[in-house]
Design a protein around this motif. Structure first.
Motif, PDB file in Angstrom:
ATOM      1  N   LYS A 219      -8.079  -1.258   1.851  1.00  0.00           N
ATOM      2  CA  LYS A 219      -7.917  -2.698   2.065  1.00  0.00           C
ATOM      3  C   LYS A 219      -6.705  -3.013   2.955  1.00  0.00           C
TER       4      LYS A 219
ATOM      5  N   ASP B 148      -9.466  -3.697  -5.877  1.00  0.00           N
ATOM      6  CA  ASP B 148      -8.262  -4.490  -5.634  1.00  0.00           C
ATOM      7  C   ASP B 148      -8.586  -5.976  -5.752  1.00  0.00           C
TER       8      ASP B 148
ATOM      9  N   VAL C  46     -10.220   2.163  -7.985  1.00  0.00           N
ATOM     10  CA  VAL C  46      -9.449   0.929  -8.058  1.00  0.00           C
ATOM     11  C   VAL C  46     -10.206  -0.128  -7.263  1.00  0.00           C
TER      12      VAL C  46
ATOM     13  N   SER D  47       0.852  -1.184   0.000  1.00  0.00           N
ATOM     14  CA  SER D  47       0.000   0.000   0.000  1.00  0.00           C
ATOM     15  C   SER D  47       0.889   1.235   0.000  1.00  0.00           C
TER      16      SER D  47
ATOM     17  N   CYS E  86      -1.405  -4.180 -11.331  1.00  0.00           N
ATOM     18  CA  CYS E  86      -1.435  -3.340 -10.138  1.00  0.00           C
ATOM     19  C   CYS E  86      -0.425  -2.203 -10.241  1.00  0.00           C
TER      20      CYS E  86
ATOM     21  N   TRP F 220      -3.972   3.730  -3.567  1.00  0.00           N
ATOM     22  CA  TRP F 220      -5.023   2.903  -4.151  1.00  0.00           C
ATOM     23  C   TRP F 220      -5.316   1.617  -3.384  1.00  0.00           C
ATOM     24  N   LYS F 221      -4.554   1.309  -2.368  1.00  0.00           N
ATOM     25  CA  LYS F 221      -4.836   0.120  -1.560  1.00  0.00           C
ATOM     26  C   LYS F 221      -5.157   0.486  -0.111  1.00  0.00           C
TER      27      LYS F 221
ATOM     28  N   THR G  15      -0.727  -9.782  -4.693  1.00  0.00           N
ATOM     29  CA  THR G  15      -1.690  -8.979  -5.440  1.00  0.00           C
ATOM     30  C   THR G  15      -1.952  -9.607  -6.799  1.00  0.00           C
TER      31      THR G  15
ATOM     32  N   TYR H 147      -9.097  -0.609 -12.733  1.00  0.00           N
ATOM     33  CA  TYR H 147      -8.631   0.759 -12.502  1.00  0.00           C
ATOM     34  C   TYR H 147      -9.104   1.654 -13.637  1.00  0.00           C
TER      35      TYR H 147
ATOM     36  N   THR I 157      -1.296   1.245 -11.838  1.00  0.00           N
ATOM     37  CA  THR I 157      -2.107   2.293 -11.212  1.00  0.00           C
ATOM     38  C   THR I 157      -1.264   3.477 -10.773  1.00  0.00           C
TER      39      THR I 157
ATOM     40  N   GLU J 288     -12.161  -3.509  -0.871  1.00  0.00           N
ATOM     41  CA  GLU J 288     -11.346  -3.631  -2.089  1.00  0.00           C
ATOM     42  C   GLU J 288     -11.479  -2.398  -2.976  1.00  0.00           C
TER      43      GLU J 288
ATOM     44  N   VAL K 284      -5.760  -5.435 -11.133  1.00  0.00           N
ATOM     45  CA  VAL K 284      -6.851  -4.703 -10.478  1.00  0.00           C
ATOM     46  C   VAL K 284      -7.673  -3.970 -11.533  1.00  0.00           C
TER      47      VAL K 284
END
Length: 455
Positions: free
Chosen positions: A149, A262, A260, A125, A292, A145-146, A204, A209, A295, A236, A207
């Motif tokens: 989560k 996830d 996004v 993240s 991923c 973007w994470k 991961t 996006y 992004t 997510e 994703v």
């Protein structure tokens, strides 16, 4: 200073760049600020960092520590002092494959990290820009973007290697120097130079996006429905609402909901994202399954003379409707700043508020405004900007250090509530009693908080 400089030249194994050198023009500035330091040091080892810190202290010179150099407040350079540029300390190494532990040099960027981890199906993240430094982002937060989560970037740090103001190298983790470990997770660069981090990465997939765009005239409705949806959406899904973009029409610019999801399951992604498409009249939609690492976007270095004035604050759930109404109204007006509203919550809010020095765990949203342009443009925009923030003041709280272009005492007080500040000041007194590391949103060694409250 001559003896200190002689010692530096003898002990420093990296590059020492001084005014007049061919590299000085580029080395003296950070991405968002110009400066004229007396020395730019590019260490090649932890020992070099120790030598650089010792020199700055002995010479009585201001010290700036530069990672990626994207700090809006310009902390990555100075006038007449020393800059320690960590860019050569940028290794990224998986040190425990079973636990997904990754050791990252203090000068690495998130793009470099993503490039190393992607072939292993791992991620951390982080932020959302490739060129942003791991250190600068992580030490004060890490909202990307994470975040819903997996939490903030700093929530995924398990240990760090730190060079203190006295030139010592210490390890900070839950079982070693735990107060320093607490402090560097949110307290910025106040306590030393972090030459390496150890992160817990996670597996991961690709994703979903992209951006879903709506007409500017539908901003109020779209924003309200967006915030309501994020309150119950799966973790997510992380999302940012952007509008009043001056480069896309200002008040006529589309409202863009960036998302996004996830995960790579199309059915689960559709359940999370499809409701957004029903918020209004969709005029653009490029959401697709992507790697991923894709992004992360490339940042832009503004040309000389162009300023970015950024301000931020957090919004708790009860204040969301009022804040969004004010932002929609402002965005429809000529002279509005560029406005972004980021979803937070999720994993961030499950961490106890005092577990790290990042204090804003209960926020549902973060508001960011940005004005871009030469000085006359920035000054012309200031009245509308001040009016907006005056209206927002009763409904927002705190500030996010990574999205602040200033470093006043009021800013520091907003970033660090008094109990957090006082605990940080105690750590500061232990590791940097002379406040050598002052080039940041500064925690002073004294017991008083910036608001004047005694510790």
């Amino acid at each position: 200073m001559s003896s200190a400089l002689e010692t530096l030249r003898r002990e420093f194994g990296g590059d020492i760049i001084e005014p007049g050198a061919a590299e000085y023009a580029s080395a003296s500035r950070s991405v968002l600020a110009s400066g004229s330091p007396a020395y730019v040091l590019r260490p090649k080892s932890v020992g070099d960092v120790q030598a650089g810190v010792t020199f700055a202290a002995a010479a009585g010179l201001a010290l700036s520590v530069r990672g990626g150099g994207h700090g809006f407040a310009g902390f990555g350079t100075n006038d007449g002092g020393v800059v320690i540029d960590l860019g050569l300390l940028a290794s990224v190494e998986i040190i425990d494959e079973e636990r997904h532990l990754v050791r990252i040099g203090g000068g690495a960027t998130w793009g470099q990290v993503a490039d190393v981890l992607a072939p292993h199906g791992l991620a951390i993240s982080s932020g959302d820009t490739r060129g942003v430094g791991v250190g600068g982002l992580t030490l004060t937060g890490g909202i990307g973007w994470k975040v819903r989560k997996y939490g903030l970037a700093l929530d995924n740090v398990v240990a760090a290697e730190v060079v203190t103001a006295g030139g010592a190298v210490v390890r900070a983790g839950a079982g070693e120097n735990p107060e320093l470990f607490w402090a560097i997770r949110g307290g910025g660069g106040n306590f030393g130079v972090v030459t390496a981090f150890e992160f817990a990465a996670h597996p991961t997939t690709d994703v979903f996006y992209g951006r879903i765009a709506f007409p500017a005239s539908e901003a109020a409705t779209v924003l309200r429905r967006w915030a309501d949806h994020l309150r119950t959406a799966p973790e997510e899904l992380t999302s940012v609402a952007e509008f009043a973009n001056p480069f896309a029409g200002g008040p006529e610019a589309p409202v863009e909901i960036r998302v996004v999801f996830d995960g790579d399951d199309p059915e689960l992604a559709a359940k999370a994202i499809d409701p957004i498409r029903r918020f209004g009249t969709v005029i653009g939609d490029d959401v697709a399954l992507r790697p991923c690492a894709g992004t992360l976007v490339d940042g832009v270095t503004p040309p000389p003379g162009i300023r970015l004035v950024t301000r931020s604050a957090f919004v708790d759930e009860g204040a969301v409707p009022a804040v969004l109404r004010l932002l929609a109204k402002a965005g429809a007006s000529q002279g509005s700043p560029f406005i972004a509203v980021r979803s937070v919550g999720g994993a961030v809010s499950r961490v106890p508020h005092d577990a790290t020095a990042y204090a804003h765990r209960r926020a549902e949203l973060m508001v960011v405004t940005t004005v871009v342009g030469p000085q006359p443009v920035v000054e012309a925009a200031r009245p509308a900007l001040d009016t907006l923030w005056t209206a927002l003041a009763p409904h927002v709280n705190g500030a996010y250090a990574n999205f602040l272009a200033s470093a006043t005492e009021a800013d520091v007080a907003a970033i660090y509530p008094a109990p957090t500040y006082e605990r940080l000041a105690a750590v500061k007194r232990h590791y940097d009693p002379g406040n050598l590391f002052a080039g940041n949103h500064n925690i002073r060694p004294e017991e008083a908080s910036p608001t004047g409250e005694a510790g």
